[in-house]
Motif scaffolding. Structure first.
Motif, short mmCIF file in Angstrom:
data_model
loop_
_atom_site.label_atom_id
_atom_site.label_comp_id
_atom_site.label_asym_id
_atom_site.label_seq_id
_atom_site.Cartn_x
_atom_site.Cartn_y
_atom_site.Cartn_z
N THR A 74 1.01 -1.27 -0.03
CA THR A 74 0.12 0.09 -0.05
C THR A 74 1.02 1.22 -0.27
O THR A 74 1.68 1.25 0.91
CB THR A 74 -0.78 0.00 1.20
N LEU A 75 0.73 1.91 -0.91
CA LEU A 75 1.63 3.25 -1.17
C LEU A 75 1.04 4.11 -0.02
O LEU A 75 -0.06 4.45 0.25
CB LEU A 75 1.65 3.95 -2.56
N LEU A 76 2.12 4.67 0.81
CA LEU A 76 1.79 5.63 1.81
C LEU A 76 1.62 7.15 1.37
O LEU A 76 2.68 7.66 0.69
CB LEU A 76 2.57 5.56 3.03
N PRO A 77 0.67 7.69 1.08
CA PRO A 77 0.44 8.96 0.44
C PRO A 77 1.28 10.07 1.06
O PRO A 77 1.13 11.31 0.38
CB PRO A 77 -1.11 9.41 0.35
N ASN A 78 1.77 9.88 2.15
CA ASN A 78 2.58 11.18 2.79
C ASN A 78 4.05 10.81 2.38
O ASN A 78 4.79 11.72 2.93
CB ASN A 78 2.36 11.16 4.32
N MET A 79 4.41 9.95 1.81
CA MET A 79 5.90 9.90 1.45
C MET A 79 6.66 10.57 0.19
O MET A 79 7.36 11.04 0.28
CB MET A 79 6.26 8.27 1.13
N GLY A 80 5.56 10.92 -0.53
CA GLY A 80 5.91 11.62 -1.86
C GLY A 80 4.76 11.70 -2.81
O GLY A 80 3.75 11.36 -2.33
N TYR A 81 4.99 12.61 -3.71
CA TYR A 81 3.84 12.62 -4.87
C TYR A 81 3.87 11.66 -5.71
O TYR A 81 4.95 11.62 -6.59
CB TYR A 81 3.52 14.09 -5.19
N PHE A 82 2.85 10.76 -5.80
CA PHE A 82 3.13 9.74 -7.07
C PHE A 82 2.20 9.93 -8.21
O PHE A 82 0.94 10.18 -7.98
CB PHE A 82 2.44 8.28 -6.10
N GLU A 83 2.86 9.60 -9.21
CA GLU A 83 1.81 9.39 -10.55
C GLU A 83 2.18 8.18 -11.22
O GLU A 83 3.09 7.61 -10.80
CB GLU A 83 2.45 10.71 -11.26
N PHE A 84 1.51 7.88 -12.01
CA PHE A 84 1.52 6.33 -12.69
C PHE A 84 1.30 6.62 -14.37
O PHE A 84 0.28 7.17 -14.74
CB PHE A 84 0.35 5.58 -11.97
N LEU A 85 2.20 5.94 -14.92
CA LEU A 85 2.22 6.06 -16.34
C LEU A 85 1.60 4.72 -16.68
O LEU A 85 1.90 3.61 -16.51
CB LEU A 85 3.62 6.04 -17.06
N PRO A 86 0.39 4.78 -17.29
CA PRO A 86 -0.28 3.29 -17.68
C PRO A 86 0.40 2.80 -18.65
O PRO A 86 0.88 3.01 -19.65
CB PRO A 86 -1.71 3.75 -18.41
N VAL A 138 7.69 9.57 -9.42
CA VAL A 138 7.58 10.26 -8.23
C VAL A 138 8.15 11.57 -8.20
O VAL A 138 9.20 11.95 -8.73
CB VAL A 138 8.52 9.24 -7.10
N THR A 139 7.31 12.42 -7.18
CA THR A 139 8.09 13.65 -7.00
C THR A 139 8.26 13.88 -5.72
O THR A 139 7.40 13.35 -4.74
CB THR A 139 7.05 14.67 -7.47
N THR A 140 9.51 14.25 -5.02
CA THR A 140 9.71 14.07 -3.63
C THR A 140 10.11 15.47 -3.18
O THR A 140 10.26 16.44 -3.81
CB THR A 140 11.37 13.38 -3.60
N PHE A 141 10.30 15.43 -1.78
CA PHE A 141 10.79 16.81 -1.18
C PHE A 141 12.11 16.91 -1.51
O PHE A 141 12.62 17.91 -0.63
CB PHE A 141 10.68 16.40 0.58
N THR A 142 12.90 16.21 -1.93
CA THR A 142 14.38 16.05 -1.92
C THR A 142 15.03 16.59 -3.18
O THR A 142 16.20 16.35 -3.41
CB THR A 142 15.23 14.80 -1.46
N GLY A 143 14.11 16.90 -4.20
CA GLY A 143 14.64 17.50 -5.56
C GLY A 143 14.50 16.67 -6.82
O GLY A 143 14.93 16.74 -7.75
N LEU A 144 13.60 15.75 -6.77
CA LEU A 144 13.06 14.87 -7.73
C LEU A 144 11.63 15.43 -8.19
O LEU A 144 10.80 15.27 -7.33
CB LEU A 144 13.31 13.44 -7.48
N TYR A 145 11.56 15.68 -9.50
CA TYR A 145 10.18 16.07 -10.00
C TYR A 145 9.79 15.08 -11.23
O TYR A 145 10.52 15.21 -12.14
CB TYR A 145 10.36 17.33 -10.52
N ARG A 146 8.81 14.39 -10.96
CA ARG A 146 8.12 13.41 -12.04
C ARG A 146 9.42 12.50 -12.37
O ARG A 146 9.36 12.60 -13.82
CB ARG A 146 7.47 14.37 -13.06
N TYR A 147 9.73 11.99 -11.65
CA TYR A 147 11.11 11.12 -11.80
C TYR A 147 10.23 9.68 -12.07
O TYR A 147 9.96 9.12 -11.34
CB TYR A 147 12.11 11.05 -10.82
N ARG A 148 11.01 9.11 -13.19
CA ARG A 148 10.32 7.69 -13.66
C ARG A 148 11.40 6.64 -12.60
O ARG A 148 12.51 6.40 -12.88
CB ARG A 148 10.60 7.31 -15.08
N VAL A 149 10.53 5.95 -11.78
CA VAL A 149 11.45 5.14 -10.99
C VAL A 149 12.13 3.98 -11.61
O VAL A 149 12.85 3.41 -11.20
CB VAL A 149 10.60 4.64 -9.70
#
Ligand code: AMP
Length: 612
Positions: free
Chosen positions: A350-362, A413-424
């Motif tokens: 279960t992705l925890l919604p407070n860890m970062g901002y998550f998006e999903f490429l279908p 993922v978009t993080t608090f640490t400087g990654l924006y819309r980064y494909r994991v």
């Protein structure tokens, strides 16, 4: 949105989890807003948003990126430019990932605050587990944890793996659930930089405290199995240390030695005899239960590439539950398994919604899941996971709460640490929801064909290594006509196996195989693989020598016939560069005419970031 969770407060923590997952969308929107407000003036975001912090604009203007796109920014920070290039909060260190770029580990930015976010997730694991297993506070956990080398960047920032960073932090040292010494490994043994001494001492402490151990584990299954193998090789010496109450002299790390001596305290021949009798038994089947009889479960990640170790783990643990608790990466910690005692094949996070901002490429699923596991090429060519409109279409990324049951996605993922819309690079499948938070099965990592430990070799790496190696065949007038591979984990440590079909130029005969040339081919493949592979192979010894098995003429035609019989289209058939199906491996293995192993571990040294 920095939440804290007291692991000893079961009810409070579970309520927090319920709140978070019920309000998943609100939490995600709030996270994005905070990240954008904080970082809108970073050079990176400013370049796309002109100082604005609107969420709509963010989705419209900020591109979805790969590591190569942000690497120049990270290297600038490593070389001493201010953190504000990418992050308003100071970058406190760089986390070296097991993914590589140009053969070297990728580096992910991190901030001091981020440790607290990770700690939140670790703390939450405790009450979740306590819901399913009673009495864990009545004994100890034998967790075998290790640190890896760290380097200093030209700007003086530390670059090290995420777990090394966490184990060296005060958050780890002061973890609230460690208040009563609930782990068998003293911190000093975990922090010991010599992995062999660390392993030996942790096992010694685990054996001495065997009556108290209620759970055992490591982060990944590969590391846990390596520990079992180490035990097979060292149990006599360990027993002798217990019998004499004296730690072997080769344990020279002083703080490690002192910490172990405090636990070993005095000679105990009764315990030594007992352990000896278990280890001397006919078979090591179920050895975990025999040595640690109160163990309730084995905590190791058994999803993704680690699933290949399940049969071996089952052999040693004899029916104990295998528990995968969390899904995380150097970029960001993602989520936890809310049903830790489920079967490995049913694990969802279960992705925890407070860890970062998550998006999903279908992703489009072109074949049914039923085809998985037949000829499965766990990578780009996996027919079950194709990007809908090619690799670069970005406008379709959806939010966490918009994903659909049964659908496949790539995580961004978009993080608090400087990654924006980064494909994991991870492919996930939605398997359900906890309140409004989706749960995901880890399907595989994009484009990884081989993995034994933390190494992640993709098709391109493999092709490049094979291309280098086959140069040795040229003087013999010999051609490599086809190749494929598989990770052989039937022994510990596992190793890469390459199947090669060779031909003398212009003829269909098999050339005379010169062992020294073939061994050189093995070594060259290893030398050409990335630094994580070479570190695992040479320093950690968590990967065994690479093997080339030469197969007779026509073998790859037989493989193709088999693939076609399993549903592959003849027109579109491409040789899978990694084979998972046992039947396919057998087709290849029965046609092997010669097998060769690398005789020399490849060169490895910690990478350096050159000042620019
Ligand atoms: P690293 O950044 O080196 O820590 O590697 C992180 C990657 O390891 C993730 O992106 C996943 O591909 C893989 N990984 C981490 N946790 C899990 C898990 N629970 N199951 C499967 N793969 C995982």
């Amino acid at each position: 949105m920095l939440l804290s969770c007291d692991p000893n407060d079961k009810e409070g923590s579970m309520n927090l989890l319920e709140d978070l997952t019920r309000n998943a969308n609100q939490a995600q929107q709030q996270i994005l807003e905070e990240i954008l407000t904080q970082n809108a003036h970073s050079e990176y975001l400013n370049g796309f948003l002109g100082g604005c912090s609107g969420k709509e604009l963010f989705k419209k203007k900020v591109p979805i990126v790969n590591y190569e796109d942000i690497k120049p920014y990270i290297e600038r920070v490593a070389n001493g430019e201010p953190s504000e290039i990418i992050s308003a909060k100071p970058i406190s260190e760089l986390l070296t990932s097991s993914g590589t770029s140009g053969g070297q580990p990728k580096m992910m930015p991190s901030t001091a605050e981020d440790l607290d976010r990770k700690t939140f997730l670790y703390n939450l694991l405790v009450p979740v587990m306590n819901q399913y297993v009673d009495g864990l506070d009545q004994g100890k956990g034998m967790y075998l944890l290790f640190t890896k080398p760290e380097i200093s960047t030209p700007s003086g920032l530390m670059a090290r793996p995420v777990l090394t960073s966490y184990y060296k932090s005060s958050n780890f040292r002061n973890r609230p659930f460690n208040r009563y010494n609930v782990y068998t490994s003293p911190d000093e043994t975990i922090l010991c930089s010599d992995n062999k001494q660390s392993m030996y001492c942790q096992l010694l402490c685990g054996l001495v405290q065997r009556d108290e151990v209620l759970r055992v584990g490591a982060v990944f299954s590969s590391a846990f199995l390596r520990a079992i193998k180490f035990l097979e090789d060292h149990w006599k010496e360990l027993c002798s240390n217990i019998r004499k109450g004296h730690v072997s002299d080769w344990i020279t790390d002083t703080s490690c030695r002192n910490a172990v001596s405090m636990i070993l305290k005095q000679p105990n021949s009764e315990l030594a005899n007992l352990i000896e009798s278990k280890c001397n038994g006919k078979s090591w089947e179920g050895i975990i239960r025999k040595l640690w009889p109160r163990t309730k479960y084995v905590e190791v990640i058994v999803t993704g590439s680690m699933a290949q170790y399940i049969p071996t783990l089952e052999f040693y643990s004899n029916g104990l539950p295998l528990v995968s608790t969390m899904y995380a990466s150097s970029e960001c910690y993602f989520g936890i398994n809310l049903k830790p005692l489920c079967k490995p094949c049913d694990v969802s996070y279960t992705l925890l919604p407070n860890m970062g901002y998550f998006e999903f490429l279908p992703l489009e699923r072109s074949h049914g899941e039923a085809t998985q596991g037949s000829i499965q090429c766990n990578g780009a060519s996996d027919p079950n996971c194709l990007r809908k409109n090619g690799e670069n279409v970005v406008e379709e990324a959806v939010d966490l709460v918009e994903v659909k049951l049964g659908h496949y996605y790539e995580l961004v993922v978009t993080t608090f640490t400087g990654l924006y819309r980064y494909r994991v690079g991870d492919i996930l499948k939605v398997t359900g929801f906890h309140n409004n938070a989706p749960q995901f099965r880890f399907v595989h990592r994009r484009n990884v064909v081989l993995s034994i430990d933390t190494d992640k070799t993709n098709e391109e790496d493999l092709l490049n290594a094979v291309t280098q190696a086959k140069l040795h065949l040229d003087p013999l007038g010999c051609l490599l006509t086809e190749y494929t591979s598989y990770p052989d984990t039937s022994s510990i440590p596992g190793h890469y196996v390459l199947f090669w079909e060779l031909q003398v130029r212009g003829k269909s005969d098999l050339p005379e195989l010169d062992p020294s040339i073939m061994e050189r081919c093995c070594t060259t493949v290893e030398e050409s693989l990335d630094s994580v592979y070479r570190r695992c192979r040479s320093k950690d010894k968590s990967i065994g020598p690479l093997e080339i098995r030469v197969v007779k003429h026509g073998t790859f035609d037989a493989l193709m016939d088999f693939c076609v019989s399993q549903g592959s289209s003849v027109n579109q058939y491409k040789t899978p560069r990694c084979i998972k199906s046992e039947e396919a491996i057998e087709i290849l293995d029965t046609r092997v005419v010669g097998s060769f192993l690398s005789k020399k571990a490849p060169f490895w040294e910690p990478f350096r970031i050159e000042a620019k």
